[in-house]
Design an enzyme around this catalytic site. Sequence first.
Site, PDB file in Angstrom:
ATOM      1  N   CYS A  79      -2.989  -6.969 -11.339  1.00 18.36           N
ATOM      2  CA  CYS A  79      -2.070  -6.502 -12.383  1.00 18.36           C
ATOM      3  C   CYS A  79      -2.561  -6.907 -13.785  1.00 18.36           C
ATOM      4  O   CYS A  79      -3.528  -6.352 -14.274  1.00 18.36           O
ATOM      5  CB  CYS A  79      -0.666  -7.006 -12.094  1.00 18.36           C
ATOM      6  N   HIS A 167       0.613  -5.284  -6.555  1.00 15.59           N
ATOM      7  CA  HIS A 167       0.743  -6.660  -6.067  1.00 15.59           C
ATOM      8  C   HIS A 167       0.597  -6.701  -4.541  1.00 15.59           C
ATOM      9  O   HIS A 167       1.553  -6.387  -3.818  1.00 15.59           O
ATOM     10  CB  HIS A 167       2.097  -7.243  -6.480  1.00 15.59           C
ATOM     11  N   GLU A 169       0.511  -9.274  -2.725  1.00 15.20           N
ATOM     12  CA  GLU A 169       1.148 -10.471  -2.184  1.00 15.20           C
ATOM     13  C   GLU A 169       2.600 -10.250  -1.796  1.00 15.20           C
ATOM     14  O   GLU A 169       3.161 -11.044  -1.036  1.00 15.20           O
ATOM     15  CB  GLU A 169       1.051 -11.628  -3.185  1.00 15.20           C
TER      16      GLU A 169
END
Length: 509
Positions: A79, A167, A169
């Site tokens: 990002c 993202h 994660e």
Amino acid sequence: MQETILILDFGSQYTQLIARRVRELNVYCEIYPFNRIPEITSGIKGVILSGSPFSVRDSDAPYPDLSVIRHKVPVLAVCYGAQYLAQTSGGEVMPSKNREYGRANLGFIDITNHLMAGMSKGSQVWMSHGDTILKKPESFKVIASTQDVEIAGFQVENELTWGIQFHPEVYHSTEGAVLLKNFVVGICGCHQQWTPDSFIESTISELKQQLGDDKVVLGLSGGVDSSVAAILLHKAIGKNLHCIFVDNGLLRKNEFAKVLDSYQHMGLNVKGVDATDRFLLALDGKSDPEEKRKAIGNAFIEVFDHEAHLITDVKWLAQGTIYPDVIESVSVNGPSATIKSHHNVGGLPDYMKLKVVEPLKSLFKDEVRRVGASLGLDPDILNRHPFPGPGLGIRILGEITREKIRILQEADAIFIDGLKSSGLYKDVWQAAVILLPVKSVGVMGDERTYEYVVALRAVGSTDGMTADWSHLPFEFLAKVSNDIINKVKGVNRVVYDISSKPPATIEWE
């Protein structure tokens, strides 16, 4: 040397989540602020750049010198990190036409690229950014796109450097774990050997070397962190570990005796100290939450200091500090604003002249539990919900009295025992009963009552940073409410707290 993935934090709310996902691959990682990049040693196998609330176009945006890591180890920029790479390499980052937030799908994936291997076309990813890479530098090759974001992923040609504008994660990136494994294991070459057993073995060895024949004192709380720290230290130095378990009069019903018995069965060298009178005297007349916390903290220090001085030649103070505490102390913008103080933050005062040892300072909470399980920790302690250091003192709103403690202990026991007997305890991250500083009118038999109100609180969470209220069955709540009102003298009304964190906190004070 331990294999490590370095995570540079630009202030993202997801930075700790990146670390947790890497740890789930049995690979050790550490978080550092973007402005404190450590020396790249042979043990550092790769670097991940986090997202950020900043825009790369902001005048005060993080702008680190990445030449110290690029070309030395593989880099994955997430990002903001990806946009920073693009902006500083000759690309153009501009505000998105519409803020790109939420689910998106990768319509194009270069599956021949090592980072994207094994991912599926149409794979769902999570976007969260107000800017986008409008123009890529010439040396950047696009490896992933969505319908709205052409440069959703890239690799710098002839360099082990990648960037992604989503993202991996977060849970909503359905193949994020695949991408992270490709980077951490496939590209960085980590061997996935960081397990609870390997942590135990290396930590005990390090503690033996660090402490030698020195004596160590540790304040036990009955919680999983201090208990796991105690077992590790006990295995390293045996009877040279002196544990002190203080009853501040604000523990749960019968908890002092139960937990002390558990510790003694574990073979720990532990002394129980009943200091109830001292704590209640310190709390007398205090109703402000911060004043109560400070009174409890100061009383604890006085009691602990007195007991520690009864042990000759103590050199070390052991603490159950865990990794989120360490991260907070070196965060990008310094420690976060103090929401509430806690009696064990910062340890004991300088006059004790003890060196500090923290066996768990590299672990997240869930990792502490896994280590505890490998150590054979008593399941009642291992699976115990988090419990605040000031205990019931911050669950009695307003002034604390012996009668209020009795009421809360009885109500709390009914709630917690009910969760356990109904098989719901394991589904809740933390549960509490709060004694409110208000009374309400009730009717019992033919008599009018005017008694206290208690609030039940139960939340689900992973680490306490965010939490949602637990959707406990109505039948269960009805039974608990009925039992508390009928069995606890002084209570005639029970309510259930359905606030999430944020904006509310888990505790009320």
